[in-house]
Motif scaffolding. Structure first.
Motif, PDB file in Angstrom:
ATOM      1  N   TYR A 145       0.815  -1.219   0.000  1.00  0.00           N
ATOM      2  CA  TYR A 145       0.000   0.000   0.000  1.00  0.00           C
ATOM      3  C   TYR A 145       0.851   1.273   0.000  1.00  0.00           C
ATOM      4  CZ  TYR A 145       1.102  -0.436   4.985  1.00  0.00           C
ATOM      5  OH  TYR A 145       1.763  -0.590   6.183  1.00  0.00           O
ATOM      6  N   GLU A 146       2.172   1.114  -0.231  1.00  0.00           N
ATOM      7  CA  GLU A 146       3.064   2.270  -0.229  1.00  0.00           C
ATOM      8  C   GLU A 146       3.724   2.461  -1.591  1.00  0.00           C
ATOM      9  OE1 GLU A 146       4.683   2.324   4.392  1.00  0.00           O
ATOM     10  OE2 GLU A 146       5.804   1.224   2.870  1.00  0.00           O
ATOM     11  N   ARG A 147       4.189   3.676  -1.786  1.00  0.00           N
ATOM     12  CA  ARG A 147       5.041   3.989  -2.928  1.00  0.00           C
ATOM     13  C   ARG A 147       6.227   4.795  -2.397  1.00  0.00           C
ATOM     14  NH1 ARG A 147       2.073   0.783  -4.318  1.00  0.00           N
ATOM     15  NH2 ARG A 147       0.821   0.607  -6.221  1.00  0.00           N
ATOM     16  N   GLY A 148       7.388   4.541  -3.021  1.00  0.00           N
ATOM     17  CA  GLY A 148       8.592   5.242  -2.580  1.00  0.00           C
ATOM     18  C   GLY A 148       9.062   6.231  -3.627  1.00  0.00           C
ATOM     19  N   VAL A 149       9.119   7.490  -3.276  1.00  0.00           N
ATOM     20  CA  VAL A 149       9.596   8.541  -4.175  1.00  0.00           C
ATOM     21  C   VAL A 149      11.112   8.677  -3.932  1.00  0.00           C
ATOM     22  CG1 VAL A 149       9.385  10.946  -4.877  1.00  0.00           C
ATOM     23  CG2 VAL A 149       7.373   9.682  -4.054  1.00  0.00           C
ATOM     24  N   LYS A 150      11.877   8.338  -4.973  1.00  0.00           N
ATOM     25  CA  LYS A 150      13.328   8.239  -4.828  1.00  0.00           C
ATOM     26  C   LYS A 150      14.006   9.489  -5.365  1.00  0.00           C
ATOM     27  CE  LYS A 150      17.206   5.174  -6.059  1.00  0.00           C
ATOM     28  NZ  LYS A 150      17.578   3.931  -6.773  1.00  0.00           N
ATOM     29  N   PHE A 151      14.965   9.993  -4.580  1.00  0.00           N
ATOM     30  CA  PHE A 151      15.759  11.168  -4.971  1.00  0.00           C
ATOM     31  C   PHE A 151      17.242  10.768  -4.941  1.00  0.00           C
ATOM     32  CE2 PHE A 151      11.881  12.775  -3.101  1.00  0.00           C
ATOM     33  CZ  PHE A 151      11.511  13.796  -3.958  1.00  0.00           C
ATOM     34  N   ARG A 152      17.981  11.240  -5.904  1.00  0.00           N
ATOM     35  CA  ARG A 152      19.440  11.031  -5.952  1.00  0.00           C
ATOM     36  C   ARG A 152      20.110  12.391  -6.044  1.00  0.00           C
ATOM     37  NH1 ARG A 152      21.415   6.441  -9.768  1.00  0.00           N
ATOM     38  NH2 ARG A 152      20.666   5.275  -7.941  1.00  0.00           N
ATOM     39  N   LEU A 153      20.834  12.648  -5.005  1.00  0.00           N
ATOM     40  CA  LEU A 153      21.484  13.954  -4.863  1.00  0.00           C
ATOM     41  C   LEU A 153      20.448  15.086  -4.980  1.00  0.00           C
ATOM     42  CD1 LEU A 153      24.743  13.359  -6.959  1.00  0.00           C
ATOM     43  CD2 LEU A 153      24.497  13.281  -4.474  1.00  0.00           C
ATOM     44  N   GLY A 154      19.269  14.820  -4.410  1.00  0.00           N
ATOM     45  CA  GLY A 154      18.210  15.818  -4.375  1.00  0.00           C
ATOM     46  C   GLY A 154      17.316  15.873  -5.603  1.00  0.00           C
ATOM     47  N   ARG A 155      17.624  15.084  -6.603  1.00  0.00           N
ATOM     48  CA  ARG A 155      16.841  15.088  -7.833  1.00  0.00           C
ATOM     49  C   ARG A 155      15.925  13.851  -7.858  1.00  0.00           C
ATOM     50  NH1 ARG A 155      17.667  17.471 -12.776  1.00  0.00           N
ATOM     51  NH2 ARG A 155      19.724  18.164 -12.087  1.00  0.00           N
ATOM     52  N   TYR A 156      14.708  14.085  -8.299  1.00  0.00           N
ATOM     53  CA  TYR A 156      13.738  12.995  -8.396  1.00  0.00           C
ATOM     54  C   TYR A 156      14.161  12.064  -9.527  1.00  0.00           C
ATOM     55  CZ  TYR A 156       9.425  10.507  -9.660  1.00  0.00           C
ATOM     56  OH  TYR A 156       8.521   9.534  -9.970  1.00  0.00           O
ATOM     57  N   VAL A 157      14.244  10.767  -9.204  1.00  0.00           N
ATOM     58  CA  VAL A 157      14.684   9.792 -10.198  1.00  0.00           C
ATOM     59  C   VAL A 157      13.643   8.691 -10.417  1.00  0.00           C
ATOM     60  CG1 VAL A 157      17.154  10.193  -9.838  1.00  0.00           C
ATOM     61  CG2 VAL A 157      15.929   8.512  -8.401  1.00  0.00           C
ATOM     62  N   GLY A 158      12.500   8.700  -9.712  1.00  0.00           N
ATOM     63  CA  GLY A 158      11.474   7.695  -9.951  1.00  0.00           C
ATOM     64  C   GLY A 158      10.711   7.334  -8.693  1.00  0.00           C
ATOM     65  N   THR A 159       9.640   6.598  -8.943  1.00  0.00           N
ATOM     66  CA  THR A 159       8.780   6.121  -7.864  1.00  0.00           C
ATOM     67  C   THR A 159       8.912   4.601  -7.810  1.00  0.00           C
ATOM     68  OG1 THR A 159       7.236   7.957  -8.184  1.00  0.00           O
ATOM     69  CG2 THR A 159       6.430   6.046  -6.964  1.00  0.00           C
ATOM     70  N   LYS A 160       9.195   4.083  -6.652  1.00  0.00           N
ATOM     71  CA  LYS A 160       9.469   2.657  -6.477  1.00  0.00           C
ATOM     72  C   LYS A 160       8.344   1.988  -5.676  1.00  0.00           C
ATOM     73  CE  LYS A 160      13.456   3.336  -8.429  1.00  0.00           C
ATOM     74  NZ  LYS A 160      13.724   2.825  -9.777  1.00  0.00           N
ATOM     75  N   GLY A 161       8.288   0.666  -5.848  1.00  0.00           N
ATOM     76  CA  GLY A 161       7.403  -0.144  -5.037  1.00  0.00           C
ATOM     77  C   GLY A 161       6.210  -0.673  -5.806  1.00  0.00           C
ATOM     78  N   PRO A 162       5.518  -1.594  -5.137  1.00  0.00           N
ATOM     79  CA  PRO A 162       5.932  -2.207  -3.857  1.00  0.00           C
ATOM     80  C   PRO A 162       7.026  -3.257  -4.076  1.00  0.00           C
ATOM     81  CG  PRO A 162       3.882  -3.163  -4.602  1.00  0.00           C
ATOM     82  CD  PRO A 162       4.225  -2.108  -5.609  1.00  0.00           C
ATOM     83  N   GLY A 163       7.722  -3.607  -2.991  1.00  0.00           N
ATOM     84  CA  GLY A 163       8.795  -4.577  -3.078  1.00  0.00           C
ATOM     85  C   GLY A 163      10.081  -4.038  -2.465  1.00  0.00           C
ATOM     86  N   LEU A 164      11.219  -4.453  -3.078  1.00  0.00           N
ATOM     87  CA  LEU A 164      12.541  -4.112  -2.552  1.00  0.00           C
ATOM     88  C   LEU A 164      13.144  -3.004  -3.393  1.00  0.00           C
ATOM     89  CD1 LEU A 164      14.503  -5.148  -0.333  1.00  0.00           C
ATOM     90  CD2 LEU A 164      15.613  -6.515  -2.117  1.00  0.00           C
ATOM     91  N   ALA A 165      13.590  -1.917  -2.723  1.00  0.00           N
ATOM     92  CA  ALA A 165      14.211  -0.777  -3.420  1.00  0.00           C
ATOM     93  C   ALA A 165      15.678  -0.678  -3.005  1.00  0.00           C
ATOM     94  CB  ALA A 165      13.467   0.509  -3.085  1.00  0.00           C
ATOM     95  N   LEU A 166      16.559  -0.470  -3.994  1.00  0.00           N
ATOM     96  CA  LEU A 166      18.004  -0.384  -3.776  1.00  0.00           C
ATOM     97  C   LEU A 166      18.433   1.074  -3.700  1.00  0.00           C
ATOM     98  CD1 LEU A 166      20.749  -1.845  -3.564  1.00  0.00           C
ATOM     99  CD2 LEU A 166      20.881  -1.738  -6.079  1.00  0.00           C
ATOM    100  N   LEU A 167      19.162   1.429  -2.625  1.00  0.00           N
ATOM    101  CA  LEU A 167      19.608   2.791  -2.412  1.00  0.00           C
ATOM    102  C   LEU A 167      21.122   2.813  -2.236  1.00  0.00           C
ATOM    103  CD1 LEU A 167      16.931   4.076   0.157  1.00  0.00           C
ATOM    104  CD2 LEU A 167      16.928   4.352  -2.324  1.00  0.00           C
ATOM    105  N   ILE A 168      21.732   3.881  -2.752  1.00  0.00           N
ATOM    106  CA  ILE A 168      23.149   4.112  -2.519  1.00  0.00           C
ATOM    107  C   ILE A 168      23.274   5.010  -1.299  1.00  0.00           C
ATOM    108  CG2 ILE A 168      25.272   5.077  -3.479  1.00  0.00           C
ATOM    109  CD1 ILE A 168      24.135   4.516  -6.263  1.00  0.00           C
TER     110      ILE A 168
END
Length: 290
Positions: free
Chosen positions: A9-32
């Motif tokens: 029931y969640e979505r992950g809004v991913k930012f890289r160095l402050g820039r939006y790079v995509g919406t993830k989920g559901p499942g496993l999200a990889l982060l640096i």
């Protein structure tokens, strides 16, 4: 590397160095680490329950309104990027919109038109929240409570209105009853008049039939008397006069008054008897001689 679990029931809004790079989920999200950051957004329908809000109606009456707002995030990216806290924004927008809508209505309309208020609130709030990626599912007013003096005034007004309706209903009933009674009397009078008319007609018809029968009987009697009189001759009349004279002779009177017609009848009768006497004597002589 860093792994983040995003629920169904969640979505992950991913930012890289402050820039939006995509919406993830559901499942496993990889982060640096240090470079990537992810913000989770709950996509389930939510309920915002605000404490009762005081609003002023069009006729300057203070009204306390308790309501709830049902909303759901449809675009996780817009809900994170376009607004800092969409929940707080929706709360403030709902309260201000509620006061605006109530200010356009009188207190009686506020009390009686909850569905209309709900629809107007939902429409106005949805027009603003669409840019935040939030959809308003419904707005429901749970309670509308005017202040005490307004409640007392409305109670008196309601009582007066009910009394008025009761009096109108009672008077209407009396009016209808009077109409029914008058109509019944009218129908009774009509029926009585028709009955008297029919009775008079029947009596007149009976009298007419009786008069006709009586006249016919009298006519038949006269016809029979006339027929009998036609068969009476002078000899019969003479005998009748002789019977009458016999009756007079048996009476105690010494003076008689005889009509002139009696003489003619007597002459006729004597002539008839004279015509019969000679034949009788001849018959006796014949018998003697023999």
């Amino acid at each position: 590397m860093l792994f983040v679990i995003i629920r169904q029931y969640e979505r992950g809004v991913k930012f890289r160095l402050g820039r939006y790079v995509g919406t993830k989920g559901p499942g496993l999200a990889l982060l640096i680490p240090i470079i990537d950051r992810i913000q989770k957004v709950d996509m389930r329908e939510q309920v915002i329950d605000e404490p009762p809000q005081t609003a002023i109606s069009k006729d300057n009456a203070l009204v306390d309104i308790d309501f709830v707002v049902f909303l759901q995030v449809g675009d996780a990216e817009a809900a994170v990027i376009n607004i800092r806290s969409f929940e707080a924004a929706v709360r403030n927008l709902a309260t201000t919109t509620l006061r605006a809508v109530i200010g356009e209505m009188e207190v009686e309309e506020v009390l009686s038109k909850r569905d209309s208020i709900n629809q107007r609130l939902q429409l106005k709030i949805s027009q603003e929240t669409v840019r935040w990626g939030v959809e308003v599912k419904a707005v429901e007013i749970r309670e509308v409570r005017p202040q005490r003096d307004i409640q007392e005034a409305m109670t008196r007004l309601l009582t007066a209105d009910r009394t008025k309706r009761s009096e109108i209903t009672e008077s209407e009933g009396q009016r209808q009853s009077a109409i029914n009674v008058a109509e019944g009397r009218k129908q009774a009078s009509i029926l009585e008049a028709e009955g008297a008319r029919e009775s008079s007609i029947l009596r007149a018809e009976g009298d007419r039939q009786a008069a006709i029968l009586q006249a016919e009987g009298f006519s038949i009697g006269l016809d029979r008397i006339f027929e009998s009189a036609r068969r009476v001759d002078s000899n019969t009349m003479g005998l009748q006069y002789l019977e009458m004279m016999k009756s007079l002779g048996e009476g105690a009177s010494t003076k008689w008054i005889i009509p002139m017609d009696l003489a003619s009848v007597a002459n006729t009768l004597s002539g008839t008897l004279a015509g019969l006497a000679p034949s009788g004597r001849d018959a006796g002589a014949d018998d003697t001689e023999a």
